[in-house]
Design a protein around this motif. Structure first.
Motif, PDB file in Angstrom:
ATOM      1  N   LYS A  41      38.185  13.959 -25.329  1.00 52.17           N
ATOM      2  CA  LYS A  41      38.508  12.686 -25.981  1.00 52.17           C
ATOM      3  C   LYS A  41      37.991  11.494 -25.174  1.00 52.17           C
ATOM      4  O   LYS A  41      38.697  10.516 -24.915  1.00 52.17           O
ATOM      5  N   TYR A  42      36.756  11.600 -24.726  1.00 51.67           N
ATOM      6  CA  TYR A  42      36.125  10.571 -23.898  1.00 51.67           C
ATOM      7  C   TYR A  42      35.699   9.404 -24.792  1.00 51.67           C
ATOM      8  O   TYR A  42      35.012   9.588 -25.802  1.00 51.67           O
ATOM      9  N   LYS A  43      36.093   8.190 -24.438  1.00 57.34           N
ATOM     10  CA  LYS A  43      35.848   7.047 -25.324  1.00 57.34           C
ATOM     11  C   LYS A  43      34.379   6.636 -25.375  1.00 57.34           C
ATOM     12  O   LYS A  43      33.956   5.950 -26.307  1.00 57.34           O
ATOM     13  N   TYR A  44      33.597   7.033 -24.363  1.00 58.09           N
ATOM     14  CA  TYR A  44      32.169   6.728 -24.366  1.00 58.09           C
ATOM     15  C   TYR A  44      31.334   7.936 -24.781  1.00 58.09           C
ATOM     16  O   TYR A  44      30.160   8.073 -24.407  1.00 58.09           O
ATOM     17  N   ALA A  45      31.919   8.791 -25.571  1.00 57.04           N
ATOM     18  CA  ALA A  45      31.219  10.011 -25.982  1.00 57.04           C
ATOM     19  C   ALA A  45      30.003   9.698 -26.849  1.00 57.04           C
ATOM     20  O   ALA A  45      28.949  10.322 -26.720  1.00 57.04           O
ATOM     21  N   LEU A  46      30.141   8.735 -27.762  1.00 54.18           N
ATOM     22  CA  LEU A  46      29.039   8.425 -28.679  1.00 54.18           C
ATOM     23  C   LEU A  46      27.779   7.959 -27.951  1.00 54.18           C
ATOM     24  O   LEU A  46      26.675   8.449 -28.260  1.00 54.18           O
ATOM     25  N   PRO A  47      27.856   7.028 -26.980  1.00 52.90           N
ATOM     26  CA  PRO A  47      26.628   6.665 -26.246  1.00 52.90           C
ATOM     27  C   PRO A  47      25.982   7.858 -25.556  1.00 52.90           C
ATOM     28  O   PRO A  47      24.753   7.985 -25.558  1.00 52.90           O
ATOM     29  N   PHE A  48      26.791   8.754 -24.971  1.00 52.38           N
ATOM     30  CA  PHE A  48      26.232   9.942 -24.327  1.00 52.38           C
ATOM     31  C   PHE A  48      25.536  10.826 -25.349  1.00 52.38           C
ATOM     32  O   PHE A  48      24.473  11.400 -25.078  1.00 52.38           O
ATOM     33  N   MET A  49      26.117  10.954 -26.527  1.00 50.47           N
ATOM     34  CA  MET A  49      25.508  11.785 -27.569  1.00 50.47           C
ATOM     35  C   MET A  49      24.182  11.191 -28.046  1.00 50.47           C
ATOM     36  O   MET A  49      23.230  11.928 -28.344  1.00 50.47           O
ATOM     37  N   LEU A  50      24.106   9.869 -28.119  1.00 50.67           N
ATOM     38  CA  LEU A  50      22.879   9.226 -28.571  1.00 50.67           C
ATOM     39  C   LEU A  50      21.769   9.316 -27.525  1.00 50.67           C
ATOM     40  O   LEU A  50      20.582   9.434 -27.861  1.00 50.67           O
ATOM     41  N   VAL A  51      22.152   9.249 -26.258  1.00 54.26           N
ATOM     42  CA  VAL A  51      21.155   9.253 -25.180  1.00 54.26           C
ATOM     43  C   VAL A  51      20.734  10.672 -24.797  1.00 54.26           C
ATOM     44  O   VAL A  51      19.608  10.879 -24.310  1.00 54.26           O
ATOM     45  N   ALA A  52      21.582  11.656 -25.035  1.00 52.38           N
ATOM     46  CA  ALA A  52      21.346  13.022 -24.556  1.00 52.38           C
ATOM     47  C   ALA A  52      19.999  13.600 -24.987  1.00 52.38           C
ATOM     48  O   ALA A  52      19.281  14.172 -24.149  1.00 52.38           O
ATOM     49  N   PRO A  53      19.578  13.510 -26.275  1.00 58.64           N
ATOM     50  CA  PRO A  53      18.271  14.078 -26.647  1.00 58.64           C
ATOM     51  C   PRO A  53      17.108  13.465 -25.873  1.00 58.64           C
ATOM     52  O   PRO A  53      16.175  14.175 -25.469  1.00 58.64           O
ATOM     53  N   ALA A  54      17.178  12.136 -25.653  1.00 64.59           N
ATOM     54  CA  ALA A  54      16.109  11.487 -24.889  1.00 64.59           C
ATOM     55  C   ALA A  54      16.094  11.964 -23.441  1.00 64.59           C
ATOM     56  O   ALA A  54      15.027  12.186 -22.852  1.00 64.59           O
ATOM     57  N   VAL A  55      17.288  12.146 -22.851  1.00 60.99           N
ATOM     58  CA  VAL A  55      17.369  12.626 -21.464  1.00 60.99           C
ATOM     59  C   VAL A  55      16.793  14.031 -21.352  1.00 60.99           C
ATOM     60  O   VAL A  55      16.015  14.333 -20.438  1.00 60.99           O
ATOM     61  N   VAL A  56      17.165  14.889 -22.288  1.00 57.09           N
ATOM     62  CA  VAL A  56      16.632  16.255 -22.279  1.00 57.09           C
ATOM     63  C   VAL A  56      15.114  16.238 -22.449  1.00 57.09           C
ATOM     64  O   VAL A  56      14.388  16.985 -21.783  1.00 57.09           O
ATOM     65  N   GLY A  57      14.618  15.362 -23.347  1.00 63.38           N
ATOM     66  CA  GLY A  57      13.176  15.254 -23.535  1.00 63.38           C
ATOM     67  C   GLY A  57      12.454  14.786 -22.287  1.00 63.38           C
ATOM     68  O   GLY A  57      11.395  15.320 -21.928  1.00 63.38           O
ATOM     69  N   LEU A  58      13.023  13.798 -21.587  1.00 64.25           N
ATOM     70  CA  LEU A  58      12.414  13.314 -20.349  1.00 64.25           C
ATOM     71  C   LEU A  58      12.399  14.388 -19.274  1.00 64.25           C
ATOM     72  O   LEU A  58      11.426  14.544 -18.536  1.00 64.25           O
ATOM     73  N   VAL A  59      13.508  15.135 -19.174  1.00 59.69           N
ATOM     74  CA  VAL A  59      13.567  16.208 -18.180  1.00 59.69           C
ATOM     75  C   VAL A  59      12.520  17.272 -18.491  1.00 59.69           C
ATOM     76  O   VAL A  59      11.814  17.759 -17.589  1.00 59.69           O
ATOM     77  N   ALA A  60      12.385  17.610 -19.765  1.00 56.96           N
ATOM     78  CA  ALA A  60      11.455  18.675 -20.155  1.00 56.96           C
ATOM     79  C   ALA A  60       9.998  18.233 -20.038  1.00 56.96           C
ATOM     80  O   ALA A  60       9.135  19.035 -19.665  1.00 56.96           O
ATOM     81  N   LEU A  61       9.717  16.961 -20.348  1.00 58.66           N
ATOM     82  CA  LEU A  61       8.331  16.502 -20.420  1.00 58.66           C
ATOM     83  C   LEU A  61       7.867  15.750 -19.181  1.00 58.66           C
ATOM     84  O   LEU A  61       6.662  15.582 -18.990  1.00 58.66           O
ATOM     85  N   VAL A  62       8.803  15.267 -18.339  1.00 60.23           N
ATOM     86  CA  VAL A  62       8.411  14.482 -17.168  1.00 60.23           C
ATOM     87  C   VAL A  62       8.921  15.114 -15.871  1.00 60.23           C
ATOM     88  O   VAL A  62       8.139  15.417 -14.965  1.00 60.23           O
ATOM     89  N   VAL A  63      10.240  15.319 -15.777  1.00 63.53           N
ATOM     90  CA  VAL A  63      10.833  15.785 -14.518  1.00 63.53           C
ATOM     91  C   VAL A  63      10.370  17.194 -14.181  1.00 63.53           C
ATOM     92  O   VAL A  63       9.891  17.458 -13.059  1.00 63.53           O
ATOM     93  N   TYR A  64      10.496  18.112 -15.122  1.00 60.79           N
ATOM     94  CA  TYR A  64      10.100  19.505 -14.847  1.00 60.79           C
ATOM     95  C   TYR A  64       8.614  19.624 -14.499  1.00 60.79           C
ATOM     96  O   TYR A  64       8.268  20.307 -13.520  1.00 60.79           O
ATOM     97  N   PRO A  65       7.689  18.981 -15.262  1.00 62.27           N
ATOM     98  CA  PRO A  65       6.279  19.062 -14.850  1.00 62.27           C
ATOM     99  C   PRO A  65       6.014  18.504 -13.451  1.00 62.27           C
ATOM    100  O   PRO A  65       5.169  19.039 -12.723  1.00 62.27           O
ATOM    101  N   LEU A  66       6.743  17.423 -13.076  1.00 56.98           N
ATOM    102  CA  LEU A  66       6.557  16.882 -11.727  1.00 56.98           C
ATOM    103  C   LEU A  66       7.010  17.870 -10.662  1.00 56.98           C
ATOM    104  O   LEU A  66       6.340  18.055  -9.637  1.00 56.98           O
TER     105      LEU A  66
END
Length: 335
Positions: A41-66
């Motif tokens: 019941k985290y009150k900031y759950a929605l911002p985390f849900m909106l940002v999560a796909p972008a974070v996963v994409g950055l990790v997969a496409l930028v962080v992991y290749p580095l």
């Protein structure tokens, strides 16, 4: 020959990839919804849900290749050791500075060529862009037509534009040599002589880069209030005084990031040096073309990975010192 079957198969593979990405996003959002909203019941759950796909994409496409490339830079991987590379730790980083990065050219002479290439191009980008922006910022007829024509070099796909320019540097049929012959001068070996080839690269890139700088600086000029110039006119200021005391200082917040971006793009510009330098003159190579040749022509994969990190480090150091010197982030820090 490309057939419809090949095209359909390629589209099918792309479609499958897109479906996998969509399914992964849905699963991620459902898990976050159940954990953050329902369970915690985290009150900031929605911002985390909106940002999560972008974070996963950055990790997969930028962080992991580095991370993968850094690991590669610690090995001796090449065509000979492709199946069984061994760790040599930081020897590749030492080799970048002690061994030729091309067939003969060492790192520091190549760095000098890159710095010269970057300085010449960025200087003319800023000077030419600022000059055109000042001209277009005045009341004039047909301003929209002029803006459209001047932005075309930047709108044309860069590879197409560069190949067109390379044709104009042809020794026998190129426009520049025809022009030189017309005025009674000898034609120039633009594509096979070191200095003319470097000049040809700069001419091409300057033509390509001025429109971008013009658009950015024109936007900055239009944001300056006319009241400053009216007050300066009342005080009897000359045009140069108005330019030096009003225009340049107020353009600084726009010009600083534009110059920074222009430096990065020019420093890492691959298309112009690679295609204009079709004869592979080492006197016309810069760091990124040297990196390309080390990786894909000489097959020194571990070496080229270390080379790439060194280039990244140079640009990072430059960005830090440039931002500190110009003070463009001072307002952010104070706030």
């Amino acid at each position: 020959m490309i057939t419809w079957e090949v095209i359909l198969n390629s589209l099918g593979e792309v479609g499958i990839t897109v479906i996998y990405i969509l399914l992964g996003t849905i699963v991620l959002e459902v898990v976050l919804y159940l954990v953050l909203m329902k369970l915690l019941k985290y009150k900031y759950a929605l911002p985390f849900m909106l940002v999560a796909p972008a974070v996963v994409g950055l990790v997969a496409l930028v962080v992991y290749p580095l991370i993968w490339e850094f690991r590669l830079s610690l090995t001796n991987m090449s065509l000979k050791t492709f199946k069984d590379p061994s760790f040599i730790w930081f020897k590749n980083y030492v080799r970048v500075f002690t061994e030729p990065v091309l067939k003969q050219k060492m790192f520091f002479p190549l760095l000098g060529q890159t710095v010269l290439w970057t300085f010449v191009n960025v200087f003319f980008h800023v000077a030419g862009g600022l000059g055109l922006a000042l001209l277009l910022n005045r009341p004039m007829k047909g301003k929209g037509i002029y803006r459209t024509l001047l932005i075309l070099p930047w709108a044309v796909p860069q590879v197409i534009a560069v190949l067109a320019w390379r044709g104009e540097f042809n020794f026998e049929y190129g426009y520049f040599n025809i022009l030189l012959k017309t005025v009674g001068l000898q034609p120039v070996q633009w594509l096979s002589s070191p200095i003319p080839n470097f000049i040809a690269m700069c001419m091409t890139n300057i033509w390509l880069g001025i429109p971008f700088m013009m658009v950015i600086l024109l936007g900055g000029l239009q944001s300056i209030s006319g009241e400053y110039y009216e007050a300066a006119d009342m005080d009897g200021a000359t045009n140069w005084q108005k330019f030096n005391s009003i225009t340049l200082p107020l353009l600084k917040p726009v010009m600083t990031p534009a110059i920074l971006l222009g430096t990065f793009w020019t420093f890492n510009n691959f298309n112009v040096p690679f295609f204009i330098n079709q004869n592979e003159l080492e006197s016309s190579d810069i760091l990124v073309t040297g990196l390309f040749r080390a990786a894909f022509q000489y097959s020194r994969y571990g070496f080229s990975a270390a080379f790439a990190f060194i280039i990244f480090g140079l640009l990072l150091i430059y960005a830090i010192f440039y931002l500190k010197y110009t003070g463009s982030l001072k307002g952010v820090y104070e706030s």
